[in-house]
Design a protein around this motif. Structure first.
Motif, PDB file in Angstrom:
ATOM      1  N   GLN A  34     -28.005  86.439  54.616  1.00  0.00           N
ATOM      2  CA  GLN A  34     -27.149  85.836  55.388  1.00  0.00           C
ATOM      3  C   GLN A  34     -26.216  84.959  54.754  1.00  0.00           C
ATOM      4  O   GLN A  34     -25.017  84.566  55.406  1.00  0.00           O
ATOM      5  CB  GLN A  34     -27.971  85.141  56.712  1.00  0.00           C
ATOM      6  CG  GLN A  34     -29.009  85.863  57.403  1.00  0.00           C
ATOM      7  CD  GLN A  34     -29.420  85.137  58.442  1.00  0.00           C
ATOM      8  OE1 GLN A  34     -29.097  84.068  58.972  1.00  0.00           O
ATOM      9  NE2 GLN A  34     -30.737  85.688  59.108  1.00  0.00           N
ATOM     10  N   GLY A  35     -26.230  84.717  53.582  1.00  0.00           N
ATOM     11  CA  GLY A  35     -25.257  83.816  52.960  1.00  0.00           C
ATOM     12  C   GLY A  35     -25.424  82.394  53.067  1.00  0.00           C
ATOM     13  O   GLY A  35     -26.254  81.998  53.779  1.00  0.00           O
ATOM     14  N   LEU A  36     -24.727  81.625  52.412  1.00  0.00           N
ATOM     15  CA  LEU A  36     -24.985  80.244  52.165  1.00  0.00           C
ATOM     16  C   LEU A  36     -24.396  79.327  53.546  1.00  0.00           C
ATOM     17  O   LEU A  36     -25.337  78.385  53.994  1.00  0.00           O
ATOM     18  CB  LEU A  36     -24.012  79.570  51.078  1.00  0.00           C
ATOM     19  CG  LEU A  36     -24.447  78.148  50.823  1.00  0.00           C
ATOM     20  CD1 LEU A  36     -25.806  77.761  50.480  1.00  0.00           C
ATOM     21  CD2 LEU A  36     -23.435  77.752  49.655  1.00  0.00           C
ATOM     22  N   GLU A  37     -23.641  80.043  54.170  1.00  0.00           N
ATOM     23  CA  GLU A  37     -23.049  79.385  55.477  1.00  0.00           C
ATOM     24  C   GLU A  37     -24.374  79.328  56.753  1.00  0.00           C
ATOM     25  O   GLU A  37     -24.187  78.463  57.529  1.00  0.00           O
ATOM     26  CB  GLU A  37     -21.892  79.973  55.804  1.00  0.00           C
ATOM     27  CG  GLU A  37     -20.597  79.950  54.978  1.00  0.00           C
ATOM     28  CD  GLU A  37     -20.506  78.414  54.297  1.00  0.00           C
ATOM     29  OE1 GLU A  37     -20.622  77.325  55.239  1.00  0.00           O
ATOM     30  OE2 GLU A  37     -20.665  78.214  53.191  1.00  0.00           O
ATOM     31  N   ALA A  38     -25.155  80.407  56.538  1.00  0.00           N
ATOM     32  CA  ALA A  38     -25.978  80.574  57.679  1.00  0.00           C
ATOM     33  C   ALA A  38     -27.503  79.620  57.139  1.00  0.00           C
ATOM     34  O   ALA A  38     -28.581  79.711  57.888  1.00  0.00           O
ATOM     35  CB  ALA A  38     -26.402  81.900  57.679  1.00  0.00           C
ATOM     36  N   THR A  40     -30.353  77.133  56.720  1.00  0.00           N
ATOM     37  CA  THR A  40     -31.108  76.005  57.310  1.00  0.00           C
ATOM     38  C   THR A  40     -32.344  75.811  56.961  1.00  0.00           C
ATOM     39  O   THR A  40     -33.052  76.784  56.524  1.00  0.00           O
ATOM     40  CB  THR A  40     -30.883  76.097  58.890  1.00  0.00           C
ATOM     41  OG1 THR A  40     -31.611  77.222  59.249  1.00  0.00           O
ATOM     42  CG2 THR A  40     -29.519  76.339  59.411  1.00  0.00           C
ATOM     43  N   ARG A 120     -22.081  76.224  42.970  1.00  0.00           N
ATOM     44  CA  ARG A 120     -21.474  75.528  44.151  1.00  0.00           C
ATOM     45  C   ARG A 120     -22.169  73.722  44.082  1.00  0.00           C
ATOM     46  O   ARG A 120     -23.033  73.646  44.708  1.00  0.00           O
ATOM     47  CB  ARG A 120     -22.334  76.116  45.445  1.00  0.00           C
ATOM     48  CG  ARG A 120     -21.445  77.472  45.982  1.00  0.00           C
ATOM     49  CD  ARG A 120     -20.112  77.051  46.267  1.00  0.00           C
ATOM     50  NE  ARG A 120     -19.786  76.336  47.167  1.00  0.00           N
ATOM     51  CZ  ARG A 120     -19.818  76.822  48.725  1.00  0.00           C
ATOM     52  NH1 ARG A 120     -20.060  77.998  48.856  1.00  0.00           N
ATOM     53  NH2 ARG A 120     -19.608  76.014  49.717  1.00  0.00           N
ATOM     54  N   ARG A 123     -22.871  71.838  46.983  1.00  0.00           N
ATOM     55  CA  ARG A 123     -24.002  72.036  47.940  1.00  0.00           C
ATOM     56  C   ARG A 123     -25.441  71.894  47.254  1.00  0.00           C
ATOM     57  O   ARG A 123     -26.328  71.944  47.806  1.00  0.00           O
ATOM     58  CB  ARG A 123     -24.135  73.487  48.518  1.00  0.00           C
ATOM     59  CG  ARG A 123     -23.000  73.902  49.325  1.00  0.00           C
ATOM     60  CD  ARG A 123     -22.979  73.190  50.694  1.00  0.00           C
ATOM     61  NE  ARG A 123     -23.953  73.262  51.508  1.00  0.00           N
ATOM     62  CZ  ARG A 123     -24.310  74.289  52.391  1.00  0.00           C
ATOM     63  NH1 ARG A 123     -23.093  75.419  52.526  1.00  0.00           N
ATOM     64  NH2 ARG A 123     -25.263  74.343  53.121  1.00  0.00           N
TER      65      ARG A 123
END
Length: 225
Positions: A34-38, A40, A120, A123
């Motif tokens: 799902q990628g880093l933005e998703a 949690t 990154r 993050r």
């Protein structure tokens, strides 16, 4: 009726170390899918089959878990470099530098999401001890290979920093272009092609050949023809 092996482990059934590794593995899977933005902590916990509080207990916050995941990725990259170096002749500085570069390229091509996370800094926790140690291993492989080339070709030690930066810039820039699907139309490295990974790896080998040929030469004096 579900068998015992079909039931995800709970926080109570995990050994402390196994839980940590399970959460890191779940984080990598989530990043890949799902990628880093998703990303949690709650979803990582769900995938690992533990309570939603477990990741925070072990890693503090999302930055902590992502840092652990990136550290594991860097360690695997360093291991990949060691593996490629084991196949290169011990006394051939050119071959050993090529092995380090090819390992970097091939690791990135087969671990897209993890590779992108590893750089990154926004993050990650740059002070994380494991992250720093794994990054040191990767950096040492490149530095040692450049040092061997400088010694073999009797090149000035003062140029060490520039040559290291040039080598890293080429391999990192190349795989970033490939991973971001910027090389398809002009260079035939389309991400959806059946042999995209092999083609990108082969192109990387050609770029390394050109790069190392340049790195092994003395820098021309300013104004010389």
């Amino acid at each position: 009726m579900a068998s015992r092996r079909d039931i995800p482990p709970t926080a109570d059934t995990y050994h402390h170390g196994a839980l940590r590794e399970a959460l890191i593995a779940a984080a990598e899977t989530l990043l890949r899918e799902q990628g880093l933005e998703a990303f949690t902590l709650r979803e990582c916990a769900r995938r690992a089959g533990v309570s939603h509080a477990a990741p925070a207990h072990h890693f503090g916050d999302a930055r902590g878990l992502l840092s652990a995941c990136a550290a594991a990725g860097l360690a695997r990259l360093a291991d990949t470099m060691d593996g490629y170096l084991s196949l290169a002749p011990a006394g051939d500085a050119t071959a050993r530098l090529r092995a380090v570069g090819q390992a970097y390229i091939d690791f990135a091509l087969t671990n897209r999401a993890l590779f992108q996370l590893m750089f990154r800094r926004d993050r990650l926790d740059p002070q994380d001890a494991a992250l720093r140690a794994a990054g040191q291993r990767v950096g040492d492989a490149l530095r040692d290979s450049i040092d061997a080339l400088l010694a073999e070709r009797r090149l000035p030690a003062a140029e060490r920093g520039q040559r290291i930066l040039l080598a890293w810039s080429l391999v990192h820039g190349y795989v970033t272009l490939v991973l971001e699907q910027q090389t398809g139309e002009l260079f035939g490295l389309a991400a959806d092609a059946a042999d995209s990974g092999a083609a990108a790896s082969a192109m990387g080998a050609e770029l390394l050949r050109l790069l190392i040929d340049g790195l092994a030469r003395p820098v021309a004096a300013p104004g010389s023809a």
